[in-house]
Scaffold this motif. Structure first.
Motif, short mmCIF file in Angstrom:
data_model
loop_
_atom_site.label_atom_id
_atom_site.label_comp_id
_atom_site.label_asym_id
_atom_site.label_seq_id
_atom_site.Cartn_x
_atom_site.Cartn_y
_atom_site.Cartn_z
N SER A 156 56.59 64.00 50.32
CA SER A 156 57.06 64.60 51.57
C SER A 156 58.44 64.02 51.92
CB SER A 156 56.09 64.28 52.71
OG SER A 156 56.15 62.91 53.01
N ARG B 144 58.82 68.55 51.93
CA ARG B 144 58.48 69.15 53.22
C ARG B 144 57.69 68.14 54.06
NH1 ARG B 144 56.67 73.73 49.48
NH2 ARG B 144 58.60 74.84 49.05
N THR B 145 56.98 68.63 55.08
CA THR B 145 56.37 67.70 56.03
C THR B 145 55.20 66.91 55.44
OG1 THR B 145 57.00 69.16 57.82
CG2 THR B 145 55.34 67.52 58.33
N THR B 146 54.30 67.59 54.71
CA THR B 146 53.13 66.86 54.21
C THR B 146 53.08 66.79 52.69
OG1 THR B 146 51.74 68.83 54.17
CG2 THR B 146 51.74 67.54 56.20
N TYR C 214 62.76 66.77 60.67
CA TYR C 214 62.04 65.70 59.97
C TYR C 214 62.14 64.36 60.70
CZ TYR C 214 61.52 68.95 56.12
OH TYR C 214 61.17 70.03 55.36
#
Lengths: 419, 426
Positions: free
Chosen positions: A251, A297-299, A369
């Protein structure tokens, strides 16, 4: 460049702005957590919504909106993505108030006219047809599906599937909009010919009138376990085959992100596509393009290799990809390679932010982020402080053929080669 | 915007646009050589030469171009067009000398190592094969081939595969030596620099380079097309495509401003340069309204090819499933006929003018885009041509647009390619 201004509006929307007065217009970019991750089983509905936001409001038809925007020379685009509804646009100082008013009206009062819903349905069906005939698209879509299994938003088709496109009703679209599109989690980054007064009056003012349902955005779930495999998609009428190889990566906020970003640059991006390009394109002449990409990305993240080759060279190209991945263990990145990569990343901070549109995108990323408004000031030190061994270690750890899937689409004939 | 223009004794034209607060610098060297200067049997040679100029020579070893630009975090690339070939580096402003070193070595000293020429053959063919995977490329190639029988716009800059398969090193190298000379090139520099200092460095790098005899002027002229030309392609594919190309005059022609507004009203405007708009497409135009809003097509775009020689204005349509090519063609015809009969409304004219003006501003986003715009304009006319065309556009009347439609959008002057998508073999 001074630090950007960051304002949290009363309704929760976040506005990030940076003045760059030498560029005689304004660029903006932003997002709302109303992408595929918000779909909750209603696959494809976020795509419908993103394509319909310019298709009419309670007060203006689709034609009137486009006439108005293009009449003032402004652009406004909405796009669905894995995590968010993304938007971007351009206007001038003189037209920013009108552009933001139209933008807010499109977000808050879309009419979703039935005629437009049907137009978008036809457009989506056509996209399925076109994509079925596109070697690169088919290979990459299948790879994402394998790497992020169980319909995770990072892996599924943003359009859903053809059955979903047929079955989605206007009611589903209206409900998704009501549930997910509002100021909660909205980020708008704006740059260029702006100053604080203009941002407060012409941007923050209209934006603060947006109302949502007050519910916090749903977090993106982490992806499930990837079980590597190979898929061959025969498309005998094509001239070239596309090879893609990939796996789950990290991530954006993971500790390994920066060393992995540098390792990816050295492996398949720097110069004419790094080590991979040197092997496949420069030395063997097998491919016009052979490169790697890292999307954090985020996860979770997605690391992939892609190359377009003549079908007669498939086996050689796959062997070449494998040998470059193996080489990360036998001939690790040299000090010189790593130094060049670091210099590239530090230098690219200037070069990659030469345009308003690029600055707006970076400001948006910083907020999205949670990198901090001083991120650009810290970035050079983050890169310089990376240890060489760490970069080599993450390359070995992540770029491992045993943990990768491979998809080949094109005139593959009887060729079947393992990575 | 203040722009300094000067020529060196060896004929190299230098165009400098200093932007004092810019931290980056974009260097463009453009050669007045494109696929229009090629001959049958050697199609694609200009583009192949472009590939070879990343492979070192003189003071630069193989890989140095990549290494030098990459270490600085630079963007760099090259494009081969029908009318010109251009190379650029965008680097931090402090790295002007690196850009000038790369470009001055590239101008006269490229190595053309026979082994490297051979290795590049499959790369260039692979580039072509990648394009062939897209039916839109096949349609585009067919359209230019149909519309031009004499002029080299007949073929695409990538060239024919059979030519690419048999080229030898020496003719390619001769092509390079003949056309890569300071008097057949110009240099554009945009960004953070002092013009006097820049000129000093440019002289140091380029003044020693010897000019060549000036290239022969283009003698091939496409005869007037008399009668519509049509081609039907039947290949496996996903969607039917329609492409209609009408002959238009060269960019420098006095009708260009009216044609720009005509294109904008018919299919929207995306700037003078091909990259400015990204994925944005206009919706406020006649073909979108008549074809996309009515669900007959999923995409309809109009492109005015701005070239040195007479070129084409092209309307391209991707058909919706189940809609016939005849039907879509009749809608395109009706919209063209409407433009030929009735001058556009005042509001439509004002919107089109505003669109073109705004895009001109957006095309100044950053030093790279400005370098591209100046380079393309200088290649096809003069570096400040866009500005003067914009001024003329303001004076174009609705009647002028109708007249341009009557004059150029004539059935006798058009070529039509219809791509009938055949079922894809499984």
């Amino acid at each position: 460049m001074s630090l950007p201004d960051r304002t949290v509006l009363d309704n929760g929307a976040v506005l990030v702005s940076q003045s760059l007065p030498s560029n005689p217009f304004i660029s903006f970019r932003g997002s709302i957590p109303a992408g595929m991750a918000a779909e909750d089983g209603d696959y494809g509905v976020a795509e419908f919504v993103s394509r319909l936001l310019l298709s009419g409001t309670r007060r203006a038809s689709a034609a009137k909106i486009s006439d108005r925007l293009e009449g003032i020379g402004a652009t406004l685009e909405f796009r669905n993505s894995e995590e968010a509804l993304v938007f971007q646009g351009r206007c001038t100082r003189e037209t920013v108030a009108e552009t933001v008013r139209i933008f807010v009206a499109c977000l808050s009062q879309p009419a979703f006219p039935p005629k437009e819903v049907e137009r978008v349905r036809g457009e989506l069906r056509n996209d399925f047809r076109l994509e079925r005939d596109d070697t690169r698209h088919r290979a990459m879509r299948e790879l994402a599906r394998i790497v992020f299994p169980k319909d995770h938003p990072y892996g599924r088709d943003p359009k859903g599937d053809e059955a979903r496109v047929r079955s989605i009703r206007r009611r589903d679209i209206v409900d998704f909009h009501a549930a997910h599109i509002g100021p909660e989690g909205l980020i708008l980054a704006i740059t260029g010919d702006v100053d604080r007064e203009l941002v407060e009056e012409d941007v923050a003012g209209p934006l603060s009138r947006l109302r949502g349902n007050g519910e916090p955005p749903k977090p993106v779930s982490p992806p499930g376990v990837h079980r590597p495999r190979s898929v061959w998609i025969p498309m005998p009428h094509k001239s070239q085959a596309d090879i893609v190889v990939g796996m789950q990566a990290v991530s954006r906020r993971a500790d390994d992100y920066y060393p992995l970003h540098l390792a990816n640059l050295l492996f398949g991006r720097i110069g004419m596509f790094g080590r991979l390009g040197r092997n496949l394109r420069d030395e063997q002449g097998l491919a016009y393009y052979a490169m790697s990409s890292l999307e954090a990305r985020t996860t979770g993240g997605f690391w992939s290799i892609s190359a377009g080759v003549n079908p007669a060279n498939l086996e050689k190209a796959i062997r070449g990809i494998r040998s470059e991945m193996d080489r990360l263990r036998t001939e690790t990145f040299s000090l010189e390679e790593i130094r060049d990569g670091k210099d590239n990343q530090v230098g690219s901070l200037i070069v990659s932010l030469e345009r308003n549109a690029e600055v707006a995108a970076e400001l948006h990323r910083m907020e999205y982020y949670g990198l901090g408004m001083d991120f650009l000031e810290r970035y050079a030190d983050i890169v310089r402080d990376l240890s060489e061994d760490r970069v080599r270690d993450v390359a070995r750890k992540y770029f491992d053929p045993a943990t990768c899937s491979m998809v080949v689409a094109g005139p593959v004939g009887r060729t079947r080669v393992a990575l | 915007m203040p722009t300094h223009v000067e020529s060196l004794d060896n004929g190299l034209k230098v165009i400098l646009r200093s932007i004092p607060d810019a931290k980056a610098l974009s260097t463009w060297v453009t050669y007045r050589i494109g696929s229009r200067n090629e001959v049958p049997g050697m199609t694609g040679s200009t583009h192949w030469v472009e590939h070879m100029l990343f492979k070192g020579g003189g003071k630069l070893a193989k890989g140095d171009v990549d290494r030098l630009a990459s270490r600085l975090g630079g963007k760099y690339n090259a494009f081969t067009d029908t009318d010109f070939t251009t190379y650029f580096e965008t680097l931090p402003a402090s790295a002007m000398d690196t850009a000038l070193l790369i470009e001055s070595e590239r101008m006269r000293n490229a190595a053309f190592d026979p082994k490297e020429v051979e290795a590049e053959r499959t790369v260039v063919i692979s580039e072509r094969e990648g394009a062939e995977n897209q039916p839109e490329f096949l349609v585009e190639e067919e359209l230019w081939g149909l519309a031009f029988h004499v002029h080299p716009y007949h073929w695409m800059p990538i060239g024919y595969k059979q030519d690419l398969a048999r080229f030898q090193r020496d003719p390619l190298y001769q092509h390079y030596l003949r056309f890569y000379a300071p008097n057949n090139a110009f240099l554009v520099l945009v960004g953070g620099f002092d013009p006097a200092v820049a000129m000093h460095h440019i002289r140091e790098s380029f003044a020693p380079l010897k000019p060549e005899a000036p290239p022969e002027p283009m003698r091939l002229e496409e005869p007037e097309q008399r009668g519509e030309r049509r081609s039907d392609l039947r290949r496996p594919g996903a969607a039917d495509l329609l492409s209609v190309g009408w002959h238009i005059p060269p960019f420098v022609h006095e009708d260009t401003p009216a044609l720009i507004l005509l294109s904008t009203i018919l299919g929207g405007w995306r700037g003078f340069t091909p990259l400015a708009a990204g994925e944005w497409h206009s919706r406020s135009n006649r073909l979108y309204r008549a074809l996309v809003e009515t669900k007959l097509a999923t995409e309809a775009v109009v492109r005015q090819e701005m070239k040195i020689d007479p070129a084409l204005l092209i309307a391209s349509v991707t058909l919706a499933d189940g809609v016939s090519l005849d039907r879509v063609e009749s809608v395109v015809d009706a919209e063209v006929e409407r433009l030929r009969k009735t001058p556009p409304a005042k509001a439509e004219m004002a919107r089109a003018k505003r669109q073109v003006r705004s895009w001109y501003r957006y095309e100044h986003d950053g030093v790279t885009n400005q370098g591209l715009l100046l380079s393309i304009m200088e290649a096809i006319s003069s570096w400040d041509a866009a500005e003067s065309v914009l001024a003329k556009i303001e004076k174009v009347r609705a009647d002028d647009v109708r007249e341009a439609a009557r004059k150029y959008l004539a059935e006798d002057h058009r070529s039509v390619v219809r791509f009938h998508a055949q079922e894809v073999p499984r």
